[in-house]
Design a protein around this motif. Structure first.
Motif, short mmCIF file in Angstrom:
data_model
loop_
_atom_site.label_atom_id
_atom_site.label_comp_id
_atom_site.label_asym_id
_atom_site.label_seq_id
_atom_site.Cartn_x
_atom_site.Cartn_y
_atom_site.Cartn_z
N HIS A 1 0.83 -1.21 0.00
CA HIS A 1 0.00 0.00 0.00
C HIS A 1 0.87 1.25 0.00
N MET A 2 1.98 1.20 0.71
CA MET A 2 2.86 2.37 0.80
C MET A 2 3.70 2.58 -0.45
N LEU A 3 3.70 1.58 -1.34
CA LEU A 3 4.54 1.68 -2.54
C LEU A 3 3.77 2.13 -3.77
N VAL A 4 2.46 1.97 -3.76
CA VAL A 4 1.66 2.30 -4.95
C VAL A 4 1.00 3.66 -4.78
N THR A 5 0.64 4.23 -5.91
CA THR A 5 0.02 5.57 -5.89
C THR A 5 -1.33 5.61 -6.60
N ASP A 6 -1.58 4.68 -7.51
CA ASP A 6 -2.85 4.72 -8.24
C ASP A 6 -3.98 4.16 -7.38
N ALA A 7 -5.17 4.70 -7.61
CA ALA A 7 -6.34 4.35 -6.79
C ALA A 7 -6.70 2.88 -6.90
N GLU A 8 -6.53 2.32 -8.08
CA GLU A 8 -6.91 0.92 -8.28
C GLU A 8 -6.04 -0.01 -7.42
N SER A 9 -4.73 0.25 -7.42
CA SER A 9 -3.83 -0.59 -6.64
C SER A 9 -4.07 -0.41 -5.14
N ILE A 10 -4.31 0.85 -4.75
CA ILE A 10 -4.59 1.11 -3.33
C ILE A 10 -5.83 0.35 -2.89
N ALA A 11 -6.88 0.38 -3.71
CA ALA A 11 -8.11 -0.33 -3.37
C ALA A 11 -7.87 -1.84 -3.31
N ARG A 12 -7.03 -2.35 -4.20
CA ARG A 12 -6.76 -3.79 -4.21
C ARG A 12 -6.05 -4.22 -2.93
N TYR A 13 -5.07 -3.44 -2.50
CA TYR A 13 -4.35 -3.83 -1.29
C TYR A 13 -5.19 -3.62 -0.03
N GLU A 14 -6.05 -2.63 -0.06
CA GLU A 14 -6.95 -2.48 1.09
C GLU A 14 -7.96 -3.62 1.13
#
Length: 221
Positions: free
Chosen positions: A73-86
């Motif tokens: 989560h701390m490595l990505v910036t795009d919303a899609e990746s953030i949502a996936r890790y959450e």
């Protein structure tokens, strides 16, 4: 003994045969009762202690998944990746809740329960300390999130130590149950062997006495 001597030969034979049959039934019942104790202990190990260790393994997997998702989560910036890790973190928490309930349903001992409660407290502290990390990461403040996460390392280590202690407590109970089962099996074998020998000796003694009495009867007849 005089009463037995005065019986008819047929009655004596029936008495001896019935005695041997009763001894056989007694031996069988005794053997089954001992084996039932061993079986009960085996069922306890397979249905309680082993599943407890497996459940704690699932909790460890859920914690590791949550931790990996936090780092990602701390490595990505795009919303899609953030949502996936959450989403992965939510799955990890759901898996933890399921395993938590399953563990308590298995009926842990008092030592296991205390260790498990300490682990629950440590996990709750870790999750609470992780909230500022996720908040900073969502706000694209990755460096600040990384710094806060590094500061939470002691909390994470304490959580993992509590998990290890819980696993150790459960493993000790399982090992103790296994050792008890082995002792019960060994004792059952000894007791069954002793009873078998006693039954055989008693049977031979009765057969000897019967043969002697019949021989005397034939001589005097």
């Amino acid at each position: 003994m005089e009463f037995f001597k005065n019986l008819r030969v047929t009655t004596k034979l029936i008495t001896v045969v019935l005695t041997v049959v009763l001894m056989t039934f007694a031996l069988g019942f005794f053997a089954m009762s001992q084996l039932a104790k061993v079986n009960d202990m085996g069922r306890e190990i397979s249905l309680q202690h082993l599943p407890s260790v497996q459940t704690l393994g699932k909790i460890a997997m859920a914690i590791n998944l949550h931790r990996r998702a936090t780092f990602a989560h701390m490595l990505v910036t795009d919303a899609e990746s953030i949502a996936r890790y959450e989403g992965l973190m939510e799955k990890a928490l759901a898996d933890f809740k399921v395993a938590e309930e399953a563990y308590m349903k298995l009926g842990p001992t008092e030592d296991e329960r205390r260790a498990f409660e300490r682990m629950q407290q440590a996990i709750a502290q870790y999750l609470e300390s992780n909230q500022p990390v996720l908040a900073l990461s969502r706000s694209a403040k990755k460096q600040e999130a990384t710094a806060v996460n590094a500061g939470n390392l002691k909390v994470f280590d304490a959580m993992m130590a509590a998990l290890d202690q819980t696993i150790d407590a459960t493993a000790k109970v399982a090992a103790s149950a296994t050792a008890t089962s082995e002792r019960m099996y060994g004792a059952a074998r000894v007791l069954i062997s002793v009873v078998m020998v006693l039954a055989a000796v008693l049977g031979l003694l009765l057969a000897f006495l019967m043969a002697r009495m019949i021989g005397r009867a034939l001589k005097t007849g």
